[in-house]
Design an enzyme around this catalytic site. Sequence first.
Site, PDB file in Angstrom:
ATOM      1  CE  LYS A  56      -3.806  -1.951   2.765  1.00 40.79           C
ATOM      2  NZ  LYS A  56      -4.914  -1.712   1.822  1.00 40.79           N
ATOM      3  NE  ARG A  60     -10.943  -9.910  -1.934  1.00 42.00           N
ATOM      4  CZ  ARG A  60     -11.274  -8.992  -2.842  1.00 42.00           C
ATOM      5  NH1 ARG A  60     -11.553  -9.358  -4.081  1.00 42.00           N
ATOM      6  NH2 ARG A  60     -11.316  -7.717  -2.523  1.00 42.00           N
TER       7      ARG A  60
END
EC number: 3.4.11.1
Length: 495
Positions: free
Chosen positions: A278, A352
């Site tokens: 990120k 996920r």
Amino acid sequence: MEFLVKSVRPETLKTATLVLAVGEGRKLGASAKAVDDATGGAIGAVLKRGDLAGKVGQTLLLQNLPNLKAERVLLVGAGKERELGDRQYRKLASAVLSTLKGLAGADAVLALGDLAVKGRDAHAKARLLVETLADGLYVFDRYKSQKAEPLKLKKLTLLADKADSAAVEQGSKEAQAIANGMALTRDLGNLPPNVCHPTFLGEQAKALAKEFKGLKVEVHDEQKLRELGMGSFLAVAQGSEQPPRLIVLQYNGAKKDQAPHVLVGKGITFDTGGISLKPGLGMDEMKFDMCGAASVFGTFRAVLELQLPINLVGLLACAENMPSGGATRPGDIVTTMSGQTVEILNTDAEGRLVLCDALTYAERFKPQSVVDIATLTGACIVALGSNTSGLMGNNEALVRQLLKAGEFADDRAWQLPLFDEYQEQLDSPFADIANIGGPKAGTITAGCFLSRFAKKYHWAHLDIAGTAWISGGKDKGATGRPVPLLTQYLLERAK
């Protein structure tokens, strides 16, 4: 804070501060009118001078009014008649609390029961009021050398008509449990990532079980996850020195043969994005990536305090997503607990990957429903902002129940579709499924990914990326959402 409910005339009460509502146009409700009469029209005289217009949240403090046992009277504006909604009512309550915090009095009496709030009965009004007040008392100063000044205010009493007192008592009781759950959720979210890691969360689960005897806790370590075949979950954690944990919470408040409801929380205690790193700006806020798991903690705390007649399971999938020489690479293929293979195209789509194995694990409980809660996608913030959580599911009745619970709790969600056409975006030439579906409909394709692991039960997914914390600024921190929504959903299931 101690919350009490009484059914007495406001003008007869001895208290440090008596709180009364005044509408626009100098409108006095029954309680304010009774106090005005007892003081020989002192309140009316103040209003006639124009010192308080009655707009929502305006306050005016009056001292030493005649013929009252109350030391002070706090007038608060309630706006126009029949136009007071949830948002305005919360604003009113927050204004009252803000003023009371600055006073020396140890107690206050709130004579607000005669206020009409759109769509709310006495129970719902009391719950909204007490939840707002209790949540407004939250302080996180654990790591500050200069602590907040101790609050002088220790007791708040709600006045209610005798006919409504039981409903107000119940609303207050529920609100206090929800606020306590939100406080736990906020505490866990606000902790720094060098303290709040997966092992720490396992310890917190055991601490909660010591506080509430009805809670059973299991903490599965890395070896157990490997034995279970949770290759996807393990792939997220392999770049970090912090070992992963699957925390299992179980509360049996109903008959043993009653199928449980299951809450699954994403617990990424710090998310760098892994090899798909990120940007550095704002990365500190990735400590909040475990707020899904934190909300399960908070909801359990509320349910345990209320001793709801319901069976409930919590699954907290906790890991840290870090880059290292041993971290998962883009292009790696892993085998999930379900046997499906996943091509990991982006290591920053890691939530996920831990949730899918936890959803498969949920099958063993033969649940009535499964709801997963996750700070899953930035796309949800783009779509819905920071006020509303995203909601998807494979059972329309379950989705409607959650939407209804969110409306009642003033912790709203909005349904997004899970049309089959979106599933095609997750096709992989090398594995059964890819972990991302391209730039379009990112929240929906994340839900589609999870849906492939939730086919054996009624399932819903809450994306709380926009609602779990406030980003930047002086109010930065975890919000405690969606504990109100989840607790209301379970309250309704427990009836």
